[in-house]
Design an enzyme around this catalytic site. Structure first.
Site, short mmCIF file in Angstrom:
data_model
loop_
_atom_site.label_atom_id
_atom_site.label_comp_id
_atom_site.label_asym_id
_atom_site.label_seq_id
_atom_site.Cartn_x
_atom_site.Cartn_y
_atom_site.Cartn_z
N SER A 58 2.14 36.65 27.00
CA SER A 58 1.76 35.55 26.11
C SER A 58 0.42 34.95 26.53
O SER A 58 0.01 35.05 27.69
CB SER A 58 2.82 34.45 26.16
OG SER A 58 4.09 34.95 25.78
N1 SAH Z 1 7.33 36.38 29.60
C1 SAH Z 1 6.48 37.53 29.44
C2 SAH Z 1 6.31 37.84 27.97
C3 SAH Z 1 6.80 39.21 27.60
S1 SAH Z 1 6.87 39.55 25.85
C4 SAH Z 1 5.15 37.29 30.15
O1 SAH Z 1 4.99 36.23 30.75
O2 SAH Z 1 4.32 38.17 30.18
C5 SAH Z 1 8.59 39.45 25.52
C6 SAH Z 1 9.48 40.43 26.23
O3 SAH Z 1 10.81 40.25 25.72
C7 SAH Z 1 9.15 41.90 26.01
O4 SAH Z 1 8.84 42.49 27.25
C8 SAH Z 1 10.43 42.49 25.41
O5 SAH Z 1 10.73 43.79 25.88
C9 SAH Z 1 11.48 41.48 25.88
N2 SAH Z 1 12.73 41.43 25.11
C10 SAH Z 1 12.91 41.53 23.77
N3 SAH Z 1 14.22 41.43 23.46
C11 SAH Z 1 14.89 41.25 24.64
C12 SAH Z 1 16.27 41.07 24.97
N4 SAH Z 1 17.24 41.04 24.05
N5 SAH Z 1 16.59 40.92 26.27
C13 SAH Z 1 15.63 40.94 27.24
N6 SAH Z 1 14.31 41.11 26.98
C14 SAH Z 1 13.94 41.25 25.69
#
Ligand code: SAH
Length: 214
Positions: A58
């Site tokens: 993000s």
């Molecule tokens: N917090 C992260 C943002 C990652 S983007 C950062 O600081 O960089 C969101 C993430 O959510 C993705 O990696 C995706 O694979 C994950 N995601 C989507 N659905 C999910 C679920 N049901 N359980 C766990 N992770 C999930």
């Protein structure tokens, strides 16, 4: 290092984020470690960046906005859903007592574990799986942060909040603008909801039966 301090001053403090523990954690965590290889030079840009598997880290301000809304305190037990490569997990681990994190992509979860271990952060439990049902065995949580958008607030997450606990989650349809929501548990069946503005997140993907062992 200078770039990181400049990012915190201009993009984070400059836009009204005040929590000193959060600002300090963001001054400390090397964001370049948490982006896809080849994108390190853009790590302090004011934007999301790729982390692999079609997912993104993000925008720094969005991470800060969500964490400030979650009102993290030193003794808190926090759950993060959608850890990606672990940038927000790393920040949370510097602010809270204990952090549980779930990431559904195995390669990202492995990448996050490796990075967080390299930094030597010992108060994190990170699992690969579907986090949409939370982490029942580690509940209740003082705060739950969800970094992917759900069509509606998952009931399981509300139930895993401690009294006084905060849930911060983008809610809305995939591919559209969503609304960042903050839900505070006031009592067993009493939840206060607040909206924090329009956001765009990747979807929270729920699977059948992925979290029984969590
Ligand atoms: N917090 C992260 C943002 C990652 S983007 C950062 O600081 O960089 C969101 C993430 O959510 C993705 O990696 C995706 O694979 C994950 N995601 C989507 N659905 C999910 C679920 N049901 N359980 C766990 N992770 C999930």
């Amino acid at each position: 290092m200078h770039e990181r301090l400049r990012m915190v001053e201009n993009q984070i403090a400059g836009r009204g984020i005040r929590d000193p523990a959060l600002l300090n954690a963001m001054r400390l965590i090397p964001r370049e470690m948490f982006v896809e290889k080849g994108f390190e030079m853009f790590a302090y840009n004011d934007s999301p960046l790729p982390i692999g598997r079609g997912q993104t880290i993000s925008q720094p301000y969005m991470v800060a906005l969500m964490i400030e809304a979650a009102e993290i305190k030193p003794d808190d037990t926090v759950l993060e859903i959608g850890a990606g490569l672990g940038y927000a997990t790393a920040i949370l681990s510097r602010m809270a007592g204990r952090v549980f994190a779930v990431e559904r992509h195995a390669s990202l979860a492995a990448g996050a574990s490796e990075r967080l271990q390299r930094l030597g952060y010992g108060n994190i439990d990170l699992r690969c799986g579907d986090g949409s049902k939370g982490w029942p065995k580690a509940a209740p949580f003082s705060a739950i942060l969800v970094s992917a958008a759900a069509p509606e607030v998952p009931q399981a997450l509300k139930e895993q909040l401690a009294t006084g606990g905060r849930l911060v989650i983008p809610v809305g349809p995939e591919g559209h603008r969503q609304t960042l929501m903050k839900i505070v548990r006031k009592g067993p069946d009493d939840f206060a909801t607040q909206t924090l503005g329009a956001v765009i997140f990747v979807p929270l993907i729920s699977e059948q039966g992925g979290t029984e062992d969590l």
